[in-house]
Write a protein that holds these residues in place. Structure first.
Motif, mmCIF file in Angstrom:
data_model
loop_
_atom_site.group_PDB
_atom_site.id
_atom_site.type_symbol
_atom_site.label_atom_id
_atom_site.label_comp_id
_atom_site.label_asym_id
_atom_site.label_seq_id
_atom_site.Cartn_x
_atom_site.Cartn_y
_atom_site.Cartn_z
ATOM 1 N N MET A 276 43.357 55.468 97.579
ATOM 2 C CA MET A 276 42.266 54.613 97.086
ATOM 3 C C MET A 276 42.570 54.206 95.648
ATOM 4 O O MET A 276 42.214 54.909 94.705
ATOM 5 N N ALA A 278 41.581 51.205 94.600
ATOM 6 C CA ALA A 278 40.594 50.174 94.248
ATOM 7 C C ALA A 278 39.630 50.706 93.193
ATOM 8 O O ALA A 278 39.320 51.891 93.167
ATOM 9 N N ASP A 282 30.392 51.004 91.219
ATOM 10 C CA ASP A 282 29.450 52.085 91.547
ATOM 11 C C ASP A 282 28.061 51.542 91.858
ATOM 12 O O ASP A 282 27.261 52.201 92.505
ATOM 13 N N PRO A 310 27.775 53.140 98.028
ATOM 14 C CA PRO A 310 28.303 54.364 98.644
ATOM 15 C C PRO A 310 29.629 54.757 97.990
ATOM 16 O O PRO A 310 30.358 53.906 97.490
ATOM 17 N N ASP A 311 29.911 56.048 97.990
ATOM 18 C CA ASP A 311 31.208 56.518 97.493
ATOM 19 C C ASP A 311 32.158 56.585 98.696
ATOM 20 O O ASP A 311 31.959 57.382 99.622
ATOM 21 N N ILE A 312 33.157 55.739 98.672
ATOM 22 C CA ILE A 312 34.036 55.611 99.847
ATOM 23 C C ILE A 312 34.800 56.912 100.099
ATOM 24 O O ILE A 312 34.864 57.404 101.227
ATOM 25 N N LEU A 313 35.346 57.480 99.027
ATOM 26 C CA LEU A 313 36.108 58.724 99.202
ATOM 27 C C LEU A 313 35.221 59.862 99.709
ATOM 28 O O LEU A 313 35.679 60.693 100.495
ATOM 29 N N GLY A 331 43.268 59.726 95.275
ATOM 30 C CA GLY A 331 42.370 58.870 94.498
ATOM 31 C C GLY A 331 42.971 58.541 93.152
ATOM 32 O O GLY A 331 44.009 59.096 92.763
ATOM 33 N N PHE A 332 42.327 57.659 92.448
ATOM 34 C CA PHE A 332 42.692 57.342 91.063
ATOM 35 C C PHE A 332 41.497 57.691 90.191
ATOM 36 O O PHE A 332 40.350 57.561 90.632
ATOM 37 N N ALA A 334 40.166 56.350 86.809
ATOM 38 C CA ALA A 334 40.295 55.425 85.681
ATOM 39 C C ALA A 334 39.350 55.928 84.601
ATOM 40 O O ALA A 334 38.141 55.946 84.801
ATOM 41 N N LYS A 346 36.966 65.015 89.429
ATOM 42 C CA LYS A 346 36.913 64.069 90.571
ATOM 43 C C LYS A 346 37.754 64.559 91.743
ATOM 44 O O LYS A 346 37.395 64.388 92.903
ATOM 45 N N LYS A 350 35.617 64.965 95.018
ATOM 46 C CA LYS A 350 35.875 64.014 96.111
ATOM 47 C C LYS A 350 36.776 64.612 97.194
ATOM 48 O O LYS A 350 37.231 63.898 98.083
HETATM 49 N N1 CTP Z 1 35.767 55.493 94.524
HETATM 50 C C1 CTP Z 1 35.247 55.389 95.784
HETATM 51 N N2 CTP Z 1 33.985 54.901 95.949
HETATM 52 C C2 CTP Z 1 33.230 54.574 94.890
HETATM 53 C C3 CTP Z 1 33.758 54.708 93.592
HETATM 54 C C4 CTP Z 1 35.037 55.172 93.454
HETATM 55 O O1 CTP Z 1 35.926 55.716 96.766
HETATM 56 N N3 CTP Z 1 32.006 54.122 95.084
HETATM 57 C C5 CTP Z 1 37.134 56.014 94.377
HETATM 58 C C6 CTP Z 1 38.085 55.127 93.604
HETATM 59 O O2 CTP Z 1 38.790 54.236 94.459
HETATM 60 C C7 CTP Z 1 39.003 56.119 92.958
HETATM 61 C C8 CTP Z 1 38.135 57.340 92.752
HETATM 62 O O3 CTP Z 1 37.041 57.207 93.631
HETATM 63 O O4 CTP Z 1 40.084 56.479 93.770
HETATM 64 C C9 CTP Z 1 37.620 57.491 91.368
HETATM 65 O O5 CTP Z 1 37.047 56.288 90.935
HETATM 66 P P1 CTP Z 1 36.425 56.144 89.493
HETATM 67 O O6 CTP Z 1 35.840 54.787 89.339
HETATM 68 O O7 CTP Z 1 37.408 56.631 88.473
HETATM 69 O O8 CTP Z 1 35.297 57.259 89.549
HETATM 70 P P2 CTP Z 1 33.812 57.259 90.015
HETATM 71 O O9 CTP Z 1 33.695 58.047 91.242
HETATM 72 O O10 CTP Z 1 33.285 55.875 90.069
HETATM 73 O O11 CTP Z 1 33.138 58.101 88.850
HETATM 74 P P3 CTP Z 1 32.658 57.637 87.369
HETATM 75 O O12 CTP Z 1 32.131 56.252 87.527
HETATM 76 O O13 CTP Z 1 31.645 58.638 87.056
HETATM 77 O O14 CTP Z 1 33.862 57.722 86.491
#
Ligand code: CTP
Length: 412
Positions: A276, A278, A282, A310-313, A331-332, A334, A346, A350
Motif C-alpha cells: 500500500m 497510496a 483519511d 475507512p482504513d484500507i490496511l 505499508g508506508f 509518510a 503503524k 495495522k
Molecule cells: N492507509 C490505508 N487507509 C487509510 C489511510 C492509510 O490503508 N485510510 C495506509 C497507507 O496506504 C499507508 C499506511 O496506511 O500504507 C500509512 O498511511 P499514513 O497516511 O502514513 O498513516 P495513517 O494511517 O493515515 O495515519 P496518520 O494520518 O495518523 O499519520
C-alpha cells in the motif's frame, strides 16, 4: 549501485525479417543494448533490402549475422552457437513467410535454423498486410506456434505499408521491449506470485469539479509495480494517479478512498502480497454536492465538514485474521516528525509485515520526486536504513523483503 534490470547481461538474438517495419527493429535493438543486453542481430536476405546490417552493427558493436554458411570466427557454427547461448529470441518484424516456415519445421536460413535449434523462449512480433495476417494459413501457423510456447505480440491495427487501414502493423518498439521483459521476468523471484500495489493520493469529491487530495504523485507505487513485474509477478496496480501504465501491469483506476478499498479487497482475494504505497485520504467531505457549489454573497467563507474514511490496511488485516487475503502486507508511513516511532506504531496497529518509513519533508525524497530515502521496519524487529536511492531501487529493496517474507509463509 543500482540493481540491474531484466535485460542486464542477457544474450538476446534479434531476428529481423523483410518488412517495411524493419526500421523499427533498430529502436528495439537500441533499447535492449541501452538496458545492458548483448544483442546479436540476425537478418534474413529480404530484411537487408529494407535496412542495412551496418545500422545494427553500429548499435550493437557486434557483427551482424546474415549468412548461414559464413563462419566468422572460423570454428563455431553460428546457428548452433546463437541458438544455444541466447536467453531470448525476438523476431521483429516477423513476416508471414518466416512465421510459415517456423510453424512447418523449415529451417532454410540462419534465422529459422536458430528458431528451430534454440531452447530459449521465442517472441514474435508479426507485421504484414491484413489479408496475409487473416489468411487461414497464417492464423493456423500462429495458433500452432502459440501451442508450442512461442509468444506473440501484436500485430496492431492501423495504417499499413500499402496505405490501407487494418490489422497487421508491427506493434511499437516499447511494446516489443515490454513483452520481452515479461518473457525474461518469468525466471524472476516473484514468478507465479500475484502482487497488488496501490498508488497515488486519493481524491475525495466536494462537488462535480472540486476535490480534497494530497501531494502524492504515485511514482513510488508505479516503481513498485514495475519492479514486481520485472521479477515475474502478476501485478495489479490500484491507482488514483494518472501516469502511463507500465506494460503488462493490470491497472485499476480509482478516485476515492472508498473506491480504492473496494478495488484493493477484490484484487487481494487471491493475491500473495499487498504493497500500500497510496496516500489514502483519511477524511472525505460528509456529502458531495450534486452541482458546483456557488459563492454566496461578496464575502464570507465556507465550512467543509469531513468524515473519516475507512482504513484500507485495517480492513485487509481483518480479512487476514479470518484466513483470507494476502500473506504479506506492506505499508508506508509518510511522516513529517518522529519518523521511526510513528512508523513502528503503524506497523503494529495495522498488523503489517513491513513498513517503509518515509520522511516527506525532505526535498529529495517522498512526494513527486524520483528519489526516496526510507527505513524498512519489519514486524520481527529488523530495521534496514536505506540511503537516498531511486524509487526503482527502493522498490526492489522492498520486494527483496517481500520475497523473504513470502518464503516464510505458506497459505493455510
Ligand atoms: N492507509 C490505508 N487507509 C487509510 C489511510 C492509510 O490503508 N485510510 C495506509 C497507507 O496506504 C499507508 C499506511 O496506511 O500504507 C500509512 O498511511 P499514513 O497516511 O502514513 O498513516 P495513517 O494511517 O493515515 O495515519 P496518520 O494520518 O495518523 O499519520
Amino acid at each position: 549501485m543500482s540493481r540491474p534490470g531484466v535485460f542486464y547481461q542477457k544474450r538476446i538474438v534479434l531476428g529481423v525479417t523483410g518488412g517495411i517495419a524493419a526500421y523499427k527493429a533498430a529502436t528495439v535493438c537500441s533499447r535492449l543494448v541501452q538496458a545492458g543486453a548483448w544483442v546479436d542481430v540476425v537478418m534474413t536476405e529480404a530484411a537487408q533490402k529494407f535496412i542495412s546490417p551496418l545500422t545494427f552493427q553500429a548499435l550493437t558493436h557486434r557483427p551482424v549475422y546474415t549468412d548461414m554458411f559464413h563462419i566468422p570466427d572460423g570454428n563455431n557454427i553460428p546457428h548452433i552457437v546463437l541458438a544455444d547461448s541466447s536467453d531470448l529470441l525476438i523476431i521483429a518484424p516477423a513476416t508471414a513467410n518466416t512465421i510459415g516456415k517456423m510453424a512447418n519445421g523449415l529451417a532454410d536460413n540462419l534465422l529459422t535454423a536458430i528458431a528451430m535449434a534454440t531452447p530459449a523462449p521465442i517472441l514474435l512480433a508479426p507485421a504484414m498486410e491484413t489479408d496475409m495476417w487473416q489468411h487461414p494459413a497464417t492464423q493456423s501457423n500462429i495458433t500452432k506456434l502459440r501451442e508450442w510456447g512461442v509468444e506473440v505480440v501484436g500485430p496492431a491495427a492501423g495504417r499499413l505499408a500499402s496505405g490501407a487501414m487494418g490489422q497487421g502493423r508491427l506493434v511499437e518498439p516499447d511494446e516489443i521491449v515490454g513483452a520481452a521483459q515479461m518473457v525474461l521476468a518469468r525466471q524472476g523471484d516473484l514468478a507465479g506470485k500475484h502482487v497488488v500495489v496501490s498508488a497515488g493520493g486519493t481524491r475525495e469529491a466536494i462537488d462535480p469539479v472540486r476535490f480534497v487530495s494530497n501531494h502524492s504523485s504515485g511514482k513510488m507505487g508505479y516503481a513498485i509495480a514495475e519492479a514486481a513485474r520485472d521479477r515475474g509477478a502478476r501485478v495489479t496496480l490500484v491507482t488514483s494517479a494518472v501516469l502511463s501504465a507500465p506494460f503488462g501491469v493490470e491497472v485499476v483506476q480509482v478516485d476515492s478512498a472508498r473506491e480504492m478499498l473496494a478495488a484493493v479487497l477484490e484484487a487481494t482475494e487471491q493475491a500473495e502480497a499487498l504493497v500500500m504505497s497510496a496516500a489514502v485520504a483519511d477524511f472525505r467531505p460528509m456529502s458531495v454536492a450534486e452541482q458546483k457549489i456557488k459563492k454566496k454573497g461578496d464575502s464570507g467563507g465556507m465550512v467543509l465538514e469531513l468524515v473519516r474514511n475507512p482504513d484500507i490496511l485495517a480492513e485487509v488485516a481483518a480479512r487476514k485474521s479470518s484466513g483470507s487475503g494476502p500473506q504479506v502486507t506492506v505499508g508506508f508511513a509518510a511522516e513529517t516528525e518522529d519518523l521511526l516511532a510513528n512508523a513502528q506504531s503503524k506497523l503494529e496497529r495495522k498488523k503489517l509485515d513491513l513498513i517503509a518509513a518515509n520522511d516527506v519533508t525532505a526535498t529529495d525524497a517522498g512526494f513527486a520526486v524520483d528519489t526516496n530515502r526510507v527505513t524498512l521496519l519489519r514486524i520481527d524487529g529488523s530495521v534496514e536504513e536505506l540511503p537516498l536511492m531511486t524509487k526503482r531501487d527502493v522498490a526492489d529493496a522492498i520486494l527483496d523483503q517481500v520475497v523473504q517474507l513470502l518464503a516464510t509463509r505458506t497459505r493455510a
